[in-house]
Write a protein that holds these residues in place. Sequence first.
Motif, mmCIF file in Angstrom:
data_model
loop_
_atom_site.group_PDB
_atom_site.id
_atom_site.type_symbol
_atom_site.label_atom_id
_atom_site.label_comp_id
_atom_site.label_asym_id
_atom_site.label_seq_id
_atom_site.Cartn_x
_atom_site.Cartn_y
_atom_site.Cartn_z
ATOM 1 N N ASN A 1 -8.018 0.968 -3.342
ATOM 2 C CA ASN A 1 -7.429 0.310 -4.501
ATOM 3 C C ASN A 1 -7.160 1.341 -5.594
ATOM 4 O OD1 ASN A 1 -9.919 0.857 -5.642
ATOM 5 N ND2 ASN A 1 -10.672 -1.239 -5.435
ATOM 6 N N ASN A 2 -6.603 0.877 -6.706
ATOM 7 C CA ASN A 2 -6.222 1.795 -7.778
ATOM 8 C C ASN A 2 -7.432 2.482 -8.406
ATOM 9 O OD1 ASN A 2 -3.508 1.303 -7.467
ATOM 10 N ND2 ASN A 2 -3.412 -0.255 -9.070
ATOM 11 N N SER A 3 -8.560 1.800 -8.450
ATOM 12 C CA SER A 3 -9.761 2.403 -9.014
ATOM 13 C C SER A 3 -10.189 3.623 -8.209
ATOM 14 C CB SER A 3 -10.891 1.376 -9.063
ATOM 15 O OG SER A 3 -12.063 1.942 -9.598
ATOM 16 N N THR A 4 -10.175 3.511 -6.889
ATOM 17 C CA THR A 4 -10.515 4.652 -6.036
ATOM 18 C C THR A 4 -9.479 5.753 -6.155
ATOM 19 O OG1 THR A 4 -11.640 3.188 -4.475
ATOM 20 C CG2 THR A 4 -11.003 5.351 -3.668
ATOM 21 N N ALA A 5 -8.210 5.377 -6.204
ATOM 22 C CA ALA A 5 -7.153 6.386 -6.337
ATOM 23 C C ALA A 5 -7.272 7.146 -7.656
ATOM 24 C CB ALA A 5 -5.790 5.718 -6.232
ATOM 25 N N LEU A 6 -7.643 6.425 -8.729
ATOM 26 C CA LEU A 6 -7.816 7.101 -10.012
ATOM 27 C C LEU A 6 -9.011 8.045 -9.980
ATOM 28 C CD1 LEU A 6 -7.051 7.477 -12.969
ATOM 29 C CD2 LEU A 6 -8.384 5.438 -13.516
ATOM 30 N N GLN B 1 0.821 -1.209 0.000
ATOM 31 C CA GLN B 1 0.000 0.000 0.000
ATOM 32 C C GLN B 1 0.856 1.260 0.000
ATOM 33 O OE1 GLN B 1 -3.366 -0.044 -0.237
ATOM 34 N NE2 GLN B 1 -3.325 2.180 -0.421
ATOM 35 N N GLU B 2 1.953 1.251 0.707
ATOM 36 C CA GLU B 2 2.825 2.430 0.754
ATOM 37 C C GLU B 2 3.403 2.747 -0.616
ATOM 38 O OE1 GLU B 2 6.808 4.017 3.160
ATOM 39 O OE2 GLU B 2 5.977 2.006 3.555
ATOM 40 N N THR C 1 -10.938 -0.237 0.868
ATOM 41 C CA THR C 1 -11.248 0.292 2.193
ATOM 42 C C THR C 1 -10.731 1.716 2.274
ATOM 43 O OG1 THR C 1 -9.161 -0.532 3.132
ATOM 44 C CG2 THR C 1 -11.089 -1.998 3.233
ATOM 45 N N PRO C 2 -11.286 2.546 3.166
ATOM 46 C CA PRO C 2 -10.788 3.926 3.299
ATOM 47 C C PRO C 2 -9.312 3.979 3.675
ATOM 48 C CG PRO C 2 -12.922 3.679 4.370
ATOM 49 C CD PRO C 2 -12.476 2.299 3.995
ATOM 50 N N GLU C 3 -8.853 2.996 4.472
ATOM 51 C CA GLU C 3 -7.444 2.999 4.878
ATOM 52 C C GLU C 3 -6.533 2.498 3.764
ATOM 53 O OE1 GLU C 3 -9.861 1.474 6.470
ATOM 54 O OE2 GLU C 3 -10.231 2.900 8.122
#
Length: 336
Positions: free
Chosen positions: A216-221, A139-140, A211-213
């Motif tokens: 995944n890449n879809s949310t980051a995009l 994740q980092e 998850t909010p913590e």
Amino acid sequence: THVLQPGTTNKSHHDIKIPSKHQLHIGCWNPTGLRESAKMHTLVKHMKTNRLDILVLPETHLTAPDMYTIMGYTLFHSADTSKDPQPYTGISIITAPYITPSITDLRPISGRFLTVTPKTAESPLRIVAAYMPHNDRPQEERNTAWATLSQLLTTTIPTEEHPNPTTTSTQAVPTILVGDLNAQLHPSSISNNHITGPHSIPPQYQQDNDTPEAPNNSTALHRLCVSHHLCFPQTWMRKSPNQVHTHKRPNGDEVQLDHFLCSQSWRPTFHNVTVNRASSLNSNHYLVQATVHIRRAKTPKSKTKAKPTRKPPTAAIDNYNQHLQQQQLPTPTTTT
């Protein structure tokens, strides 16, 4: 700027520009490694066949930056320069012979990012090529990659007058984000009519847990699109799933992981974005082609106002006519 010595200088006032009538044909193809013999020559031949001006190659597996020419086409490799580079990164870009002289800025950032700026007659076109880590990476590492990409989208190009880079919006300078982002369309992106158009195709297969913590890449995009006002221009074009899906998984499922994104205000510059399945390569990704035409809106010409005419007042006209009547000579009489 040499690929091994990027520096901070560039030629802001370029004498060679891409004509305003020229439509740029940009491709993106994940070759899943360029260590195979003759693979680069095959890519150059595909560029000639499909008349591509620029080709972005994520995941080259090359471990050292380099620059060389094949059949007149220039190849720029960007890779991690650390002692222990990640062996499955690396990103490259190939430019056609008539495009290379118009490049004003080239920056090999790392094995995941490379930026190039050709000069068009209308405006500089900034291309940010990216290869994002998979969801199974730590994740980092993923958070660092998305933060770096966000910074690249807000950093201006240094010029002779302003050598220090500053922050700006992607709406000011035409900026294209292209590459293997390892992310599918997020449901929130599909429901946002500023990010996607009416012809977006929702993912058919379940995406990785989110998850909010640990997004995944879809949310980051999706967050990147919201913060930088980006959109997917292909979703405003009616396409079939075969013209959208860019990656074939080992189980046979096809998904869209390679994307072209731009600022919402520059979306009309994209005339077409489609997948080309006719071109073959030893890769589990397909070639994605985009047609871009950089044209700034013309300033409307102001209508020329008619010259004002001097109209005397009615009293002055009456006095003038009365004066003419008084000065009129009497009609001469005829003699018989």
